[in-house]
Write a protein that holds these residues in place. Structure first.
Motif, PDB file in Angstrom:
ATOM      1  N   ARG A 276       0.827  -1.215   0.000  1.00  0.00           N
ATOM      2  CA  ARG A 276       0.000   0.000   0.000  1.00  0.00           C
ATOM      3  C   ARG A 276       0.861   1.265   0.000  1.00  0.00           C
TER       4      ARG A 276
ATOM      5  N   GLY B 205       2.222   1.769  -3.433  1.00  0.00           N
ATOM      6  CA  GLY B 205       1.168   2.238  -4.315  1.00  0.00           C
ATOM      7  C   GLY B 205       0.819   3.697  -4.097  1.00  0.00           C
ATOM      8  N   ARG B 206       0.897   4.119  -2.858  1.00  0.00           N
ATOM      9  CA  ARG B 206       0.530   5.493  -2.511  1.00  0.00           C
ATOM     10  C   ARG B 206       1.640   6.495  -2.811  1.00  0.00           C
TER      11      ARG B 206
ATOM     12  N   GLU C  85      -5.405  -4.087  -5.467  1.00  0.00           N
ATOM     13  CA  GLU C  85      -6.142  -3.034  -4.761  1.00  0.00           C
ATOM     14  C   GLU C  85      -5.196  -2.158  -3.954  1.00  0.00           C
TER      15      GLU C  85
ATOM     16  N   GLY D  34      -3.641   0.425  -5.894  1.00  0.00           N
ATOM     17  CA  GLY D  34      -4.572   1.356  -6.516  1.00  0.00           C
ATOM     18  C   GLY D  34      -5.015   0.918  -7.891  1.00  0.00           C
TER      19      GLY D  34
END
Length: 377
Positions: A219, A222-223, A303, A306
């Motif tokens: 995550r 991805g961020r 997911e 993203g």
């Protein structure tokens, strides 16, 4: 037995300092330990900025670390370590510098040599020198782990050593040290951090105690990875990637990587492709290949990045490929100077890395590996 009940061993450095501007805390820590002689193992760039570490006393710098170090490089580091007679060894740089620092900490002034310790748990004695790790990239997570790798120039194979005696006494993660990393290196090392997390999350040895770090590491990449590539001075993005890298390091000890890293290694050992770039190029292919074996976890990975979740292998590949390509990463082997007639030898090399392939959630045959290389060419 469910995986929740499966025994697992987790270790962390004795002390972890994380955040902007914490680099000088290493000097404070060393002073509190009455350290008088320090050996810093680093690359040429970081060797010029060791003042940021706040070290006092007699400081010797080995500043000639290069990417993908081999056994000859290790010999030079050990010669420097034996001469320095240090109380503290500091790995200051990327994974190569930190891995060489681990080797120096356990092999300098030891009766053991590299062939004696290759494998797991073969370092016979606790080290007599303190070990600190200070990463300047966000990728390897080596600061948190108990493994180190060096290349055998004869066989082109990675020699891996795993030992609790390689665990750092202190890891100092200062994201400001990564501001100078160029965009392409930022992208590639960020994918390396993500690959550690993904391969641990989808691993046959995966465990809920590690999954939480693995998925959060994905995550964070991805961020923040695209932001850091666009603006290397983005404080929040750099900190997010440093944390993702640390979480990837947490994954490596108890679980480790799998097929992706096995296929990436020959690119570095044979063609000197940077480790992060090799992992990024291979990542979409292995993620897609593994999808049928770990469908729900693959959806969770997409997911977290993203991306739209999918149970279709083609769609998984396209989404992951576009994620990497959009960062400016080269995604064709032919563009990296790899010769087409070497793909079979690379497949032989990768297929021999059983310590990683045996972790893969789906069996990778030599033919499968060759097909992936050919598709990536």
């Amino acid at each position: 037995m469910s995986k929740l009940e499966t025994p697992i061993s987790m270790v962390r450095p004795g002390q972890i300092e994380f955040g902007m501007g914490v680099a000088k805390r290493l000097g404070t820590w060393a002073e509190g330990k009455d350290v008088r002689r320090v050996l810093v193992i680093s690359d040429a760039f970081n060797a010029e900025r060791i003042d940021v570490l706040g070290l006092n006393g007699e400081v010797v710098v080995f500043g000639d670390v290069k990417g993908e170090p081999d056994t000859a490089d290790l010999d030079r580091v050990l010669h420097a370590a034996n001469g320095a007679n240090a109380d503290l060894i500091v790995g200051f740089g990327g994974g190569s510098a930190m891995d060489l620092a681990k080797f120096a900490a356990v092999l300098a002034s030891s009766s053991q040599r590299l062939p004696d310790v290759v494998g797991a748990g073969k370092v016979a004695e606790p080290r007599t020198v303190a070990l600190a790790q200070v990463p300047t990239t966000s990728g390897t997570g080596s600061e948190a782990g108990i493994r180190a790798l060096v290349t055998d120039p004869q066989t082109k194979a990675k020699l891996a050593v795993e030992s609790i005696h390689m665990l750092a006494d202190i890891a100092v993660i200062d994201p400001s040290l990564t501001f100078s990393v160029p965009p392409k290196v930022t992208a590639a090392t960020g994918i390396d951090a993500m690959a550690h997390c993904v391969e641990a999350f989808t691993n046959r040895k995966s465990h809920p105690a590690i999954d939480i770090y693995a998925l959060e590491g994905v995550r964070l990449v991805g961020r923040y990875l695209a932001r850091a590539v666009r603006d290397g001075q983005d404080v929040e993005a750099r900190a997010g990637l440093s944390l993702a890298s640390l979480y990837g390091g947490y994954c490596l000890g108890p679980v480790n990587t799998a097929g992706g890293h096995a296929l990436a290694y020959p690119l570095g050992t044979r063609w000197h492709v940077a480790h992060g770039a090799a992992n990024a190029l291979i990542f979409p292919h292995v993620l897609a290949f593994n999808t049928p074996a770990v469908l729900e976890k693959t959806k969770a990975i997409l997911e977290a990045l993203g991306l739209a979740p999918s149970d279709d292998i083609g769609s998984v590949f396209e989404a992951a490929h576009e994620f990497c390509a959009s960062l400016g990463i080269e995604m064709q082997l032919s563009e990296l100077g790899v010769a087409a007639d070497d793909l079979g030898t690379m497949a032989d090399d990768a297929f021999a890395i059983r310590r990683l392939l045996d972790n893969n959630p789906r069996e990778l045959s030599r033919a499968d590996i060759l097909s992936i290389y050919e598709a990536a060419y």
